[in-house]
Scaffold this active site. Structure first.
Site, PDB file in Angstrom:
ATOM      1  N   GLY A 182     -13.348  -4.179  -0.033  1.00 61.90           N
ATOM      2  CA  GLY A 182     -14.778  -3.307  -0.055  1.00 61.90           C
ATOM      3  C   GLY A 182     -15.434  -2.187  -0.927  1.00 61.90           C
ATOM      4  O   GLY A 182     -16.427  -2.066  -1.388  1.00 61.90           O
ATOM      5  N   LYS A 228     -21.168 -15.797   0.855  1.00 65.64           N
ATOM      6  CA  LYS A 228     -21.901 -15.314   1.316  1.00 65.64           C
ATOM      7  C   LYS A 228     -22.472 -14.735   0.238  1.00 65.64           C
ATOM      8  O   LYS A 228     -22.453 -14.000  -0.328  1.00 65.64           O
ATOM      9  CB  LYS A 228     -21.920 -14.250   2.333  1.00 65.64           C
ATOM     10  CG  LYS A 228     -21.746 -15.123   3.897  1.00 65.64           C
ATOM     11  CD  LYS A 228     -22.294 -13.956   4.791  1.00 65.64           C
ATOM     12  CE  LYS A 228     -21.716 -13.950   6.216  1.00 65.64           C
ATOM     13  NZ  LYS A 228     -21.679 -12.627   6.573  1.00 65.64           N
ATOM     14  N   GLY A 246      -9.711  -7.988  -2.495  1.00 62.22           N
ATOM     15  CA  GLY A 246      -9.946  -8.732  -1.597  1.00 62.22           C
ATOM     16  C   GLY A 246      -8.961 -10.492  -1.369  1.00 62.22           C
ATOM     17  O   GLY A 246      -8.309 -11.110  -2.362  1.00 62.22           O
ATOM     18  N   ARG A 276       1.126  -1.286   0.012  1.00 64.15           N
ATOM     19  CA  ARG A 276      -0.127  -0.351   0.240  1.00 64.15           C
ATOM     20  C   ARG A 276       1.115   1.197   0.292  1.00 64.15           C
ATOM     21  O   ARG A 276       0.548   2.106  -0.969  1.00 64.15           O
ATOM     22  CB  ARG A 276      -1.146  -0.388   1.014  1.00 64.15           C
ATOM     23  CG  ARG A 276      -2.046  -0.932   0.804  1.00 64.15           C
ATOM     24  CD  ARG A 276      -2.957  -1.044   2.197  1.00 64.15           C
ATOM     25  NE  ARG A 276      -3.928  -1.506   2.263  1.00 64.15           N
ATOM     26  CZ  ARG A 276      -4.446  -2.180   3.136  1.00 64.15           C
ATOM     27  NH1 ARG A 276      -4.863  -2.127   3.883  1.00 64.15           N
ATOM     28  NH2 ARG A 276      -6.342  -2.918   2.310  1.00 64.15           N
TER      29      ARG A 276
HETATM   30  P1  AMP Z   1     -16.578 -14.125   0.582  1.00 64.34           P
HETATM   31  O1  AMP Z   1     -15.093 -12.846   1.857  1.00 64.34           O
HETATM   32  O2  AMP Z   1     -18.246 -13.708   0.482  1.00 64.34           O
HETATM   33  O3  AMP Z   1     -15.900 -13.142  -0.800  1.00 64.34           O
HETATM   34  O4  AMP Z   1     -16.069 -15.077   0.692  1.00 64.34           O
HETATM   35  C1  AMP Z   1     -14.579 -15.719   0.696  1.00 64.34           C
HETATM   36  C2  AMP Z   1     -14.723 -17.102   1.167  1.00 64.34           C
HETATM   37  O5  AMP Z   1     -15.172 -18.176   1.123  1.00 64.34           O
HETATM   38  C3  AMP Z   1     -12.657 -17.386   1.590  1.00 64.34           C
HETATM   39  O6  AMP Z   1     -13.102 -17.580   2.575  1.00 64.34           O
HETATM   40  C4  AMP Z   1     -13.001 -18.968   0.961  1.00 64.34           C
HETATM   41  O7  AMP Z   1     -12.741 -19.982   1.914  1.00 64.34           O
HETATM   42  C5  AMP Z   1     -15.138 -18.626   1.198  1.00 64.34           C
HETATM   43  N1  AMP Z   1     -15.344 -20.258   0.071  1.00 64.34           N
HETATM   44  C6  AMP Z   1     -15.081 -20.221  -0.816  1.00 64.34           C
HETATM   45  N2  AMP Z   1     -16.476 -21.144  -1.532  1.00 64.34           N
HETATM   46  C7  AMP Z   1     -17.141 -21.719  -1.069  1.00 64.34           C
HETATM   47  C8  AMP Z   1     -17.568 -23.089  -0.512  1.00 64.34           C
HETATM   48  N3  AMP Z   1     -17.737 -24.401  -1.342  1.00 64.34           N
HETATM   49  N4  AMP Z   1     -17.456 -23.621   0.890  1.00 64.34           N
HETATM   50  C9  AMP Z   1     -17.461 -22.563   2.412  1.00 64.34           C
HETATM   51  N5  AMP Z   1     -16.398 -21.487   1.822  1.00 64.34           N
HETATM   52  C10 AMP Z   1     -16.199 -21.153   1.066  1.00 64.34           C
END
Ligand code: AMP
Length: 403
Positions: free
Chosen positions: A383, A202, A360, A36
């Site tokens: 974000g 999510k 991210g 950064r």
């Molecule tokens: P996000 O912050 O929503 O972008 O999610 C990122 C996280 O999603 C990472 O830590 C991954 O380990 C998790 N992730 C991706 N695919 C899966 C899955 N099939 N089951 C559980 N966690 C997942």
């Protein structure tokens, strides 16, 4: 985006206050990743070239309005000085008589780093807009021009990221300009076909992104944990895979609205048990078709057939935007799908496509795969880039002067 940058105004010999994002990882006073700070160099060098006196401000961590020494920005001043090969003075605070004296005495070509703006509650007090503005006014009084170059916090309306712009001529730095050029163009005026790849855990976090990208993209690939709520909406058995039951109907609507546009994995890597605390598989990984996920298993990655399908779509696209991993990429066995997508994007860049990684987790995955240099642009804000993809207006940008 129609905002002025440091290239659009006369800055010769001016005193400039610059909001940078020096929220770097620091352990025992040592910075473990200086990316950064390095990312702010083009703007700082440009300002030095214009013989500006430069006052830098940033937050670091969450000191919650208290002057906690472990959140001092001192190590970032030392690192910046090392990178620039010139002195960077450290202020004892970010506002107050001593800082005012230092700012007043600052000469063209000199750099002063202010202390953590989050030592003051007013910096990010959501409830007290007037308090935030009063604090912003004190920061603004130190300089003649405000430059925002902190893309990582541009989605926050804080005193130093937005409100200072209410008191001074306000423009963006080269880092924000680059983010706007790439992200803005990719979404608003893409060379088509535009493919969006969305993943992560999510589905609830990604609803506004899906909504916006369904309007803008030619194809929307959905992978990662999010895909299983879509499977549920299609009537598939998903076993113990991630699922947000409250969004099954929303996903049904997306599938109807985006028929032919939304592409889901056709096979998945599943396992009976996974230890999410230690990111370890507890039972062997199996590949199954999307219609055959066993009731006692959970989906952890996309399968090889899906990789091939997604790869084909990626390689026939002219612009690709990616946000969110295809599986649990923190574990080597379930990271393969995510890395294969990173590899396909790198190949697409080689074929002349514009490839953009939202910040991210996808940025970490591309970094882990050693492919950062092979992408057109890797965003510095997780974000912030997400809100950008949602089509939202970022306060750190909207407060700046129009062209
Ligand atoms: P996000 O912050 O929503 O972008 O999610 C990122 C996280 O999603 C990472 O830590 C991954 O380990 C998790 N992730 C991706 N695919 C899966 C899955 N099939 N089951 C559980 N966690 C997942």
């Amino acid at each position: 985006m129609n905002k002025k940058s440091i290239q659009d105004i006369d800055l010769k010999g001016k005193k400039v206050i610059v909001r940078v994002d020096y929220n770097v990882p620091i352990k025992n006073g040592k910075i473990s990743d200086n990316a950064r700070i390095a990312a702010s160099l083009p703007t700082i060098k440009h300002l030095l070239g214009q013989e500006c006196a430069i006052i830098l401000m940033s937050h670091l961590g969450r000191p919650d309005g208290e002057k906690k020494p472990e959140f001092s920005l001192q190590p970032t001043a030392v690192e910046l000085s090392r990178l620039l090969g010139k002195p960077v003075a450290m202020a004892p605070d970010c506002v107050g008589p001593e800082v005012e004296k230092l700012a007043l005495a600052l000469k063209p070509g000199e750099i002063l780093m202010l202390e953590n703006v989050r030592y003051y509650k007013a910096e990010d007090d959501k409830k007290d807009k007037e308090g935030r503005k009063a604090f912003a006014k004190r920061l603004a009084s130190l300089a003649q021009v405000y430059v925002n170059d902190a893309f990582g916090t541009a989605h926050r309306e804080h005193a130093s990221t937005a409100n200072v712009a209410e008191f001074l001529p306000a423009v963006c730095g080269l880092l924000i300009q680059k983010e706007l050029d790439y992200l803005g163009k990719a979404i608003e005026h893409p060379v088509r076909p535009l493919v969006a790849i969305l993943g992560g855990a999510k589905v609830s976090d990604k609803i506004p992104v899906i909504e916006n990208l369904l309007k803008k993209a030619d194809k929307v690939i959905v992978g990662g944990g999010m895909a299983y709520t879509f499977y549920k909406a299609m009537g598939y058995e998903i076993g113990k895979s991630l699922c947000d039951m409250s969004l099954v109907d929303t996903c049904k609507n997306f599938l109807a609205e985006g028929a032919g546009k939304i592409v889901l994995p056709i096979d998945n890597k599943v396992a009976g048990d996974f230890d999410f605390k230690n990111m370890k598989l507890l039972t062997p990984l199996k590949t199954v078709l999307c219609s055959a996920i066993p009731a006692d298993s959970e989906g952890l990655d996309i399968g090889e057939k899906s990789v091939e399908l997604f790869r084909g779509i990626i390689l026939s696209a002219k612009t690709i935007v990616w946000n969110g991993p295809m599986g649990v990429f923190e574990c080597a066995e379930t990271a393969k799908g995510t890395f294969a997508i990173a590899q396909a994007m790198a190949e697409a860049t080689g074929k002349g496509a514009v490839t953009i990684i939202g910040g991210g987790d996808s940025a970490s995955a591309v970094k882990d795969a050693g492919l950062v240099e092979k992408m057109t642009h890797v965003s510095t804000g997780g974000g912030a880039s997400m809100e950008f993809l949602e089509g939202k207006t970022l306060p750190g940008i909207s407060f700046l002067n129009d062209k």
